[in-house]
Scaffold this active site. Structure first.
Site, PDB file in Angstrom:
ATOM      1  N   ARG A 103      46.031  28.661  26.046  1.00  0.00           N
ATOM      2  CA  ARG A 103      46.623  27.349  26.265  1.00  0.00           C
ATOM      3  C   ARG A 103      45.543  26.293  26.126  1.00  0.00           C
ATOM      4  NH1 ARG A 103      47.287  26.605  31.006  1.00  0.00           N
ATOM      5  NH2 ARG A 103      46.910  28.679  31.827  1.00  0.00           N
ATOM      6  N   TYR A 231      49.727  29.838  19.440  1.00  0.00           N
ATOM      7  CA  TYR A 231      49.433  30.694  20.594  1.00  0.00           C
ATOM      8  C   TYR A 231      50.532  30.572  21.664  1.00  0.00           C
ATOM      9  CZ  TYR A 231      47.984  32.340  25.020  1.00  0.00           C
ATOM     10  OH  TYR A 231      48.014  33.000  26.217  1.00  0.00           O
ATOM     11  N   LYS A 240      55.938  28.023  29.745  1.00  0.00           N
ATOM     12  CA  LYS A 240      55.257  27.041  30.594  1.00  0.00           C
ATOM     13  C   LYS A 240      55.835  25.635  30.386  1.00  0.00           C
ATOM     14  CE  LYS A 240      53.024  30.250  32.311  1.00  0.00           C
ATOM     15  NZ  LYS A 240      51.718  30.669  32.691  1.00  0.00           N
ATOM     16  N   HIS A 260      54.938  28.520  39.640  1.00  0.00           N
ATOM     17  CA  HIS A 260      54.156  29.518  38.886  1.00  0.00           C
ATOM     18  C   HIS A 260      53.956  30.744  39.783  1.00  0.00           C
ATOM     19  CE1 HIS A 260      50.225  30.210  36.363  1.00  0.00           C
ATOM     20  NE2 HIS A 260      51.242  30.899  35.902  1.00  0.00           N
ATOM     21  N   SER A 282      46.765  31.558  36.217  1.00  0.00           N
ATOM     22  CA  SER A 282      46.882  32.480  35.085  1.00  0.00           C
ATOM     23  C   SER A 282      45.731  33.489  35.098  1.00  0.00           C
ATOM     24  CB  SER A 282      46.816  31.696  33.774  1.00  0.00           C
ATOM     25  OG  SER A 282      47.856  30.764  33.728  1.00  0.00           O
ATOM     26  N   ALA A 283      46.066  34.728  34.743  1.00  0.00           N
ATOM     27  CA  ALA A 283      45.078  35.805  34.627  1.00  0.00           C
ATOM     28  C   ALA A 283      44.369  36.112  35.954  1.00  0.00           C
ATOM     29  CB  ALA A 283      44.070  35.497  33.512  1.00  0.00           C
ATOM     30  N   CYS A 284      45.093  36.000  37.066  1.00  0.00           N
ATOM     31  CA  CYS A 284      44.541  36.360  38.381  1.00  0.00           C
ATOM     32  C   CYS A 284      45.316  37.523  38.995  1.00  0.00           C
ATOM     33  CB  CYS A 284      44.570  35.168  39.330  1.00  0.00           C
ATOM     34  SG  CYS A 284      43.339  33.924  38.944  1.00  0.00           S
ATOM     35  N   GLY A 285      46.058  38.259  38.195  1.00  0.00           N
ATOM     36  CA  GLY A 285      46.675  39.489  38.695  1.00  0.00           C
ATOM     37  C   GLY A 285      48.129  39.368  39.125  1.00  0.00           C
ATOM     38  N   THR A 287      50.820  39.808  37.258  1.00  0.00           N
ATOM     39  CA  THR A 287      51.585  40.923  36.684  1.00  0.00           C
ATOM     40  C   THR A 287      51.265  42.216  37.444  1.00  0.00           C
ATOM     41  OG1 THR A 287      51.476  39.771  34.570  1.00  0.00           O
ATOM     42  CG2 THR A 287      52.176  42.074  34.504  1.00  0.00           C
ATOM     43  N   ASN A 288      49.986  42.403  37.778  1.00  0.00           N
ATOM     44  CA  ASN A 288      49.619  43.623  38.512  1.00  0.00           C
ATOM     45  C   ASN A 288      50.273  43.665  39.892  1.00  0.00           C
ATOM     46  OD1 ASN A 288      48.045  44.415  36.398  1.00  0.00           O
ATOM     47  ND2 ASN A 288      46.101  43.769  37.323  1.00  0.00           N
ATOM     48  N   ASP A 311      55.711  35.773  36.610  1.00  0.00           N
ATOM     49  CA  ASP A 311      55.017  34.532  36.263  1.00  0.00           C
ATOM     50  C   ASP A 311      55.694  33.261  36.777  1.00  0.00           C
ATOM     51  OD1 ASP A 311      52.829  33.288  34.944  1.00  0.00           O
ATOM     52  OD2 ASP A 311      54.110  32.743  33.263  1.00  0.00           O
ATOM     53  N   ASN A 403      41.826  36.978  26.393  1.00  0.00           N
ATOM     54  CA  ASN A 403      43.178  36.479  26.680  1.00  0.00           C
ATOM     55  C   ASN A 403      44.208  37.104  25.726  1.00  0.00           C
ATOM     56  OD1 ASN A 403      45.025  34.852  28.183  1.00  0.00           O
ATOM     57  ND2 ASN A 403      45.065  33.357  26.511  1.00  0.00           N
ATOM     58  N   SER A 404      43.898  38.286  25.207  1.00  0.00           N
ATOM     59  CA  SER A 404      44.891  38.952  24.343  1.00  0.00           C
ATOM     60  C   SER A 404      46.085  39.369  25.201  1.00  0.00           C
ATOM     61  CB  SER A 404      44.270  40.153  23.632  1.00  0.00           C
ATOM     62  OG  SER A 404      43.663  41.019  24.559  1.00  0.00           O
ATOM     63  N   ARG A 405      47.247  39.443  24.579  1.00  0.00           N
ATOM     64  CA  ARG A 405      48.488  39.545  25.354  1.00  0.00           C
ATOM     65  C   ARG A 405      49.444  40.595  24.807  1.00  0.00           C
ATOM     66  NH1 ARG A 405      49.200  35.779  29.860  1.00  0.00           N
ATOM     67  NH2 ARG A 405      47.290  34.605  29.790  1.00  0.00           N
ATOM     68  N   ARG A 436      41.073  33.399  42.729  1.00  0.00           N
ATOM     69  CA  ARG A 436      39.813  34.155  42.673  1.00  0.00           C
ATOM     70  C   ARG A 436      38.766  33.361  43.412  1.00  0.00           C
ATOM     71  NH1 ARG A 436      39.158  37.872  38.303  1.00  0.00           N
ATOM     72  NH2 ARG A 436      41.104  37.949  37.138  1.00  0.00           N
ATOM     73  N   GLY A 530      47.220  48.664  43.954  1.00  0.00           N
ATOM     74  CA  GLY A 530      48.257  49.208  44.831  1.00  0.00           C
ATOM     75  C   GLY A 530      47.944  49.011  46.309  1.00  0.00           C
TER      76      GLY A 530
HETATM   77  O1  SAT Z   1      49.662  31.370  27.731  1.00  0.00           O
HETATM   78  S1  SAT Z   1      50.598  31.324  28.846  1.00  0.00           S
HETATM   79  O2  SAT Z   1      50.589  29.988  29.423  1.00  0.00           O
HETATM   80  O3  SAT Z   1      51.945  31.627  28.405  1.00  0.00           O
HETATM   81  C1  SAT Z   1      50.144  32.448  29.998  1.00  0.00           C
HETATM   82  C2  SAT Z   1      49.353  31.842  31.072  1.00  0.00           C
HETATM   83  O4  SAT Z   1      48.357  31.187  30.805  1.00  0.00           O
HETATM   84  O5  SAT Z   1      49.733  32.031  32.242  1.00  0.00           O
HETATM   85 MN    MN Z   2      51.193  32.164  34.113  1.00  0.00          MN
END
Ligand code: SAT
Ligand code: MN
Length: 634
Positions: A103, A231, A240, A260, A282-285, A287-288, A311, A403-405, A436, A530
């Site tokens: 982004r 992207y 978003k 979010h 974003s990218a702080c876990g 999905t996990n 998300d 940031n690969s998805r 984080r 977990g």
């Molecule tokens: O690239 S996205 O905005 O869809 C994902 C993210 O940054 O949370």
């Molecule tokens: Mn997000």
């Protein structure tokens, strides 16, 4: 859009002319031609086509056949690579341009009539000025290309939560991603034909000129214009752009919230499920956490975790006075690196079918995908995310972009909630904020009440990640993890949160967590993944008044003994350390919050009061020394 249905003139004229110029490189079966019987839709598409001049217009109905044709087209043109169909059925590979990998917050704008409406944390330009500038960029940008019309619903069509959008794009990649991430086709069309309003989403990759890249929101017009990017977050406009920036603006006006946040359900051995929302940058876990697998000890007892979303959450006050949430998306756009059989087996399983991989590395031995920490075996005969030959044993550089998805359908997820398609959503017991933070924040603490919870969210900070362009690892304030996603003035957003609190008569509890605290050597202290369930269970116990808590200057904290460590190699002293608060660091934190808040001339007074309370609790002298008692307000 057939000529004999008597639709708006402008749309038809545009369409006829375009049909005449139609280029037959791609043949779509006749039955895939759709109609959308809504004059506003026709007029708008006609105007956008007039400006962008595509060679042809194709309506997307979301059918399997049409998706298959588009995949074939993308493979034929070299836009995508078909992966090993035995190992990864219906999976495809895509690379963005090397400078278009995340982004772009600097080039993302909120164009409201006044700058004040967008607020100090958003980029703003006068809407008329921005329309004029972008119209020039869009002029003829789809010549020689196809314009795809994607009618989509965020949320289950027919749900009181759902919102409709139409995205026009010249990118097959965008179409295929939107067909995973949103509900495309009949449901949205039906609502449009019943007269539903819709978000007008226009995207063109144009010539990917990074100096003319813009992701622009016109909340007052319910419109999004994006150009010169391909992207995800910049171009999948339902995500978003609509489901957070435009939706947060709508939510403020209509009395609901777009956040979010992930949504997960925890089922106890008695079969009762309680739901939690959690906001992390974003990218702080997210999905996990959303797909967490309980540690064996808990699995044996019968605990289960169900994923509603990873998300975005849309929240409304239900008739019962509780807060109810839906996930408006239909898939997961997750960060690939670090996803593996240990960290998130559910996410990995979700990506095994019907998934688009973007900017990961490719295994040339078997035409599958690879990314850092997927497994212990480095890829030897591979291609990196830039398409260069790559040998993980020798190369110093990364195979996959950080940031690969993966874009994967939610229905693939082994732990997808039975409530995923619920029209009314799920009732929320707890709201969690986190980020984080190597040092400052303890593992977990609880807010005293709704207003303190809002303060907790509003004062959140986190280290930046590769999800957005710019430096990684820099601590920045990111209120409710919404700094890049709030579609209006953040002070008003805080006010809206406070107002929602007055409407919820049976409110969730608020918590703050930090899974990322490090020791002197910089190693993470808490095992995370977990094991985070142990912390979530303490929260649920708090919600059900089953356990007491300890007062601290920043909120309620667990008695270290109340977080179950059975089976974990964590000494009680380590748990104390995880929960500890360093008052000197926190005094600096309070000063940082004060500076951050100072940019909002009309910060709600409730938040200023919460900051005063925090400072008092930290024994920082406040303006009125008589108030600076040593008693802790909890
Ligand atoms: O690239 S996205 O905005 O869809 C994902 C993210 O940054 O949370
Ligand atoms: Mn997000």
């Amino acid at each position: 859009m057939c000529p004999d249905t008597g639709k708006a003139e402008a749309g038809h004229r545009g369409r006829k002319r375009l049909n005449a110029e139609e280029n037959e490189r791609v043949h779509f079966k006749e039955e895939n031609k759709m109609t959308i019987n809504n004059q506003a839709v026709e007029t708008w598409i006609g105007e956008m086509a007039e400006m962008t001049r595509p060679d042809r217009i194709v309506y997307i109905d979301g059918s399997k056949e049409q998706i298959e044709e588009l995949r074939e087209l993308a493979v034929r043109t070299g836009e995508m690579i078909r992966l090993n169909q035995e190992l990864l059925p219906d999976c495809y590979y895509y690379r963005t341009s090397p400078k278009d990998v995340a982004r772009d917050e600097k080039r993302t704008l909120i164009c409201t009539k006044t700058r004040e409406e967008a607020g100090p944390t958003n980029n703003w330009t006068d809407p008329q000025e921005m329309y004029a500038k972008m119209k020039k960029l869009y002029q003829g940008c789809m010549k020689g290309r196809t314009m795809y019309v994607i009618p989509f619903s965020m949320g289950v069509p027919g749900s009181p939560f759902a919102k409709i959008g139409i995205e026009l794009t010249d990118s097959v990649y965008v179409v295929l991603n939107m067909c995973i991430m949103t509900r495309v086709g009949a449901g949205a069309v039906r609502l449009l034909e019943e007269g539903a309003d819709f978000t007008r989403c226009l995207h063109s990759k144009a010539d990917l000129n990074e100096n003319e890249k813009y992701i622009v929101h016109f909340p007052e017009d319910n419109a999004i214009w994006s150009i010169n990017s391909a992207y995800g977050g910049n171009v999948l406009l339902g995500k978003k752009c609509l489901a957070l920036r435009i939706a947060s603006f709508m939510g403020r006006n209509e009395g609901w919230m777009a956040e979010h946040m992930l949504i997960l359900g925890i089922e106890n051995p008695q079969g009762e499920v309680k739901y939690i929302c959690a906001a992390f940058p974003s990218a702080c876990g997210k999905t996990n956490l959303a797909m967490l697998i309980p540690p064996e000890l808990y699995r044996k007892q019968g605990y289960k975790v169900w994923t509603v979303g990873d998300d975005i959450a849309w929240l409304r006050v239900g008739e019962d006075g509780r807060l109810w949430a839906v996930n408006p998306e239909n898939g997961f756009f997750g960060v690939a690196p670090g996803t593996n059989d240990r960290s998130n087996p559910n996410a990995l399983a979700t990506t095994k079918r019907g998934t688009i991989f973007t900017n990961v590395a490719r295994n040339l031995d078997n035409n599958t995908v690879w990314w850092e920490r997927l497994d212990k075996e480095p890829l030897v005969n591979g291609e990196d995310w830039l398409g260069r030959p790559w040998n993980g044993r020798e190369s110093e550089e990364k195979g996959a972009h950080p940031n690969s998805r993966f874009t994967a359908p939610a229905e693939n997820c082994p732990c997808v909630s039975s409530e995923f398609n619920s029209l009314t959503g799920v009732p929320i017991s707890a709201i969690v904020f986190g980020g984080r933070r190597a040092k400052t924040e303890p593992l977990v603490y609880e807010a005293r009440n709704w207003n303190h919870g809002v303060f907790m969210g509003a004062s959140m900070s986190s280290e930046t990640t590769a999800a957005a362009n710019g430096a990684v690892g820099v601590v920045r304030h990111d209120p409710m993890a919404m700094l890049p996603f709030c579609g209006y003035n953040m002070a008003d957003y805080f006010r809206h949160w406070l107002e929602m609190g007055r409407q919820v008569t049976d409110p969730p509890k608020f918590f703050h967590v930090n899974w990322f605290r490090t020791d002197e050597e910089g190693a993470f202290i808490w095992p995370g993944f977990g094991e985070n369930l142990r912390v979530l269970l303490w929260m649920l116990d708090r919600c059900e008044h089953k356990v007491s808590a300890v007062k601290s200057p920043i909120g309620f904290q667990p008695d270290p003994r109340d977080i179950d460590l059975t089976g974990l190699d964590i000494a009680p002293e380590t748990m104390k350390k995880l929960l500890s608060i360093n008052l000197d660091i926190w005094k600096d934190e309070a000063a940082g919050i004060e500076t951050f808040f100072s940019q909002f001339p009309d910060l709600p007074k409730e938040l200023a009061e919460e900051l005063t309370t925090l400072k008092k609790n930290l024994l920082i002298p406040t303006a009125n020394p008589r108030n600076a008692s040593s008693s802790i307000a909890v």
